[in-house]
Design an enzyme around this catalytic site. Structure first.
Site, PDB file in Angstrom:
ATOM      1  CG  ASN A 156     -39.959   9.340 -35.627  1.00 24.92           C
ATOM      2  OD1 ASN A 156     -40.538  10.261 -35.065  1.00 24.92           O
ATOM      3  ND2 ASN A 156     -40.489   8.138 -35.760  1.00 24.92           N
TER       4      ASN A 156
ATOM      5  CD  GLU B 178     -32.572   9.571 -31.245  1.00 22.46           C
ATOM      6  OE1 GLU B 178     -33.291   9.610 -32.266  1.00 22.46           O
ATOM      7  OE2 GLU B 178     -32.478   8.568 -30.512  1.00 22.46           O
TER       8      GLU B 178
HETATM    9 ZN   LIG Z   1     -31.670   6.524 -34.248  1.00 18.81          ZN
END
Ligand SMILES: [Zn+2]
Length: 133
Positions: free
Chosen positions: A42, A55
């Site tokens: 992230n 992701e």
């Molecule tokens: Zn997400």
């Protein structure tokens, strides 16, 4: 399919997360159609809406390098509980997944993980099939 490498890579890349605001580190690894693995973490931003999830970072890396199809996803967030992909990431996975049965591995640590299918975590999904006229 053996998920050990995918799991290890997701755990490893979590350490690279840029999460100065939430302090919530996430790592993800995706296996593509040719068996290649792409990782992502992230990446937060002072303008919170510009933050990108692990992701999607991994999937966008793969797509931008010419891959087309996601065959498996592994993700790790909190190491004390299971962190599932957020709604936006589930939708992005649907866009590139080989099919609704691909495995989504939710990792707590290298020995503890849950295996779900994409259809289990996003049933009744909206996809490119819905746009076919
Ligand atoms: Zn997400």
């Amino acid at each position: 399919m053996n998920y050990d490498v995918l799991i290890e890579k997701a755990i490893e890349v979590r350490e690279l997360a840029y999460a100065p605001y939430s302090k919530f580190k996430v790592g993800a690894a995706v296996m593509m159609e040719d068996g290649s693995i792409y990782t992502g973490c992230n990446i937060e931003n002072a303008s919170f809406g510009a933050t990108n999830c692990a992701e999607r970072t991994a999937i966008f890396k793969a797509i931008s390098e010419g891959k087309t199809t996601v065959k498996a996803v592994a993700v790790i967030g909190d190491v004390n509980s299971y962190t599932y992909p957020c709604g936006i990431c589930r939708q992005v996975i649907v866009e590139f997944a080989e099919g609704p049965e691909i495995p989504i591995i939710i990792i707590k640590n290298k020995n503890e993980y849950i295996k779900k299918t994409l259809d289990e975590i996003l049933p009744g999904s909206f996809s490119k099939k819905d746009l076919e006229l």
